[in-house]
Design a protein around this motif. Structure first.
Motif, PDB file in Angstrom:
ATOM      1  N   LYS A   1      75.509  35.906  23.948  1.00 40.82           N
ATOM      2  CA  LYS A   1      74.649  34.874  24.220  1.00 40.82           C
ATOM      3  C   LYS A   1      75.059  33.661  23.446  1.00 40.82           C
ATOM      4  O   LYS A   1      74.933  32.599  23.824  1.00 40.82           O
ATOM      5  N   ILE A   2      75.390  33.808  22.123  1.00 43.78           N
ATOM      6  CA  ILE A   2      75.938  32.655  21.148  1.00 43.78           C
ATOM      7  C   ILE A   2      77.119  32.049  21.743  1.00 43.78           C
ATOM      8  O   ILE A   2      77.387  31.129  21.935  1.00 43.78           O
ATOM      9  N   PHE A   3      78.257  32.852  21.770  1.00 46.26           N
ATOM     10  CA  PHE A   3      79.608  32.276  22.175  1.00 46.26           C
ATOM     11  C   PHE A   3      79.819  31.994  23.802  1.00 46.26           C
ATOM     12  O   PHE A   3      80.981  31.347  23.767  1.00 46.26           O
ATOM     13  N   VAL A   4      79.010  32.756  24.607  1.00 46.38           N
ATOM     14  CA  VAL A   4      79.426  32.361  26.032  1.00 46.38           C
ATOM     15  C   VAL A   4      78.404  31.390  26.477  1.00 46.38           C
ATOM     16  O   VAL A   4      78.603  30.329  27.008  1.00 46.38           O
ATOM     17  N   THR A   5      77.180  31.913  26.349  1.00 43.58           N
ATOM     18  CA  THR A   5      75.925  31.228  26.914  1.00 43.58           C
ATOM     19  C   THR A   5      75.811  29.700  26.156  1.00 43.58           C
ATOM     20  O   THR A   5      75.467  28.685  26.703  1.00 43.58           O
ATOM     21  N   ARG A   6      75.404  29.834  24.993  1.00 45.15           N
ATOM     22  CA  ARG A   6      74.999  28.700  24.169  1.00 45.15           C
ATOM     23  C   ARG A   6      75.972  27.825  23.979  1.00 45.15           C
ATOM     24  O   ARG A   6      75.891  26.484  24.156  1.00 45.15           O
ATOM     25  N   THR A   7      76.933  28.335  23.179  1.00 44.58           N
ATOM     26  CA  THR A   7      78.041  27.328  22.815  1.00 44.58           C
ATOM     27  C   THR A   7      79.214  26.867  23.743  1.00 44.58           C
ATOM     28  O   THR A   7      79.733  26.233  23.792  1.00 44.58           O
TER      29      THR A   7
END
Length: 144
Positions: A10-16
């Protein structure tokens, strides 16, 4: 790894958008195959610096970051949390001031571990986030 794969994705693909789905899956497979923390491979392959990784995790959980330099870890703080507990739960106490013990964790949302540390240490805690690699390296200090 204490921080779940889905949270990291979620952090490295979706959010950032630092990684694509395919890149994330490749790194996940490589980390599993090498039996190494996923975040360590992300840093080694240049996708993210340790500092930025910690900032992202700290922001996600609302806790400050600890970069854990070996010379900055107070051995008196180490004595407040038994080595077995620290190793099992990937935590490292690194400083104590007044009645507050500063503890770095891989998973700063683990309330069960935090409650247990409060009981064991007998004082309030200030929780920080750090990488699995940095905490494992710091755990060596239990052996002098």
């Amino acid at each position: 790894m204490a921080i779940g794969i889905e949270e990291l994705k979620k952090i490295f693909v979706t959010r950032t958008g630092i990684l694509t789905d395919v890149e994330f899956e490749d790194i996940e497979k490589a980390a599993t195959g090498a039996n190494r923390p996923l975040e360590q491979l992300l840093m080694e392959r240049g996708f993210v610096s340790q500092r930025y990784f910690l900032e992202l995790i700290g922001e996600l959980y609302g806790v400050p970051i600890a970069e854990l330099k070996m010379g900055d870890i107070d051995t008196e703080a180490l004595a407040l949390i038994p080595e077995h507990f620290a190793t099992t739960n990937l935590v490292i106490p690194f400083a104590k001031s007044d009645q507050v013990l500063k503890v770095a964790m891989v998973d700063p949302k683990n309330e069960e571990v935090i409650r247990a540390m409060r009981r064991v240490a007998g004082c309030e805690l200030e929780i920080f986030v750090s990488t699995e690699h940095a905490i494992k390296k710091a755990l060596i200090l239990y052996h002098g």
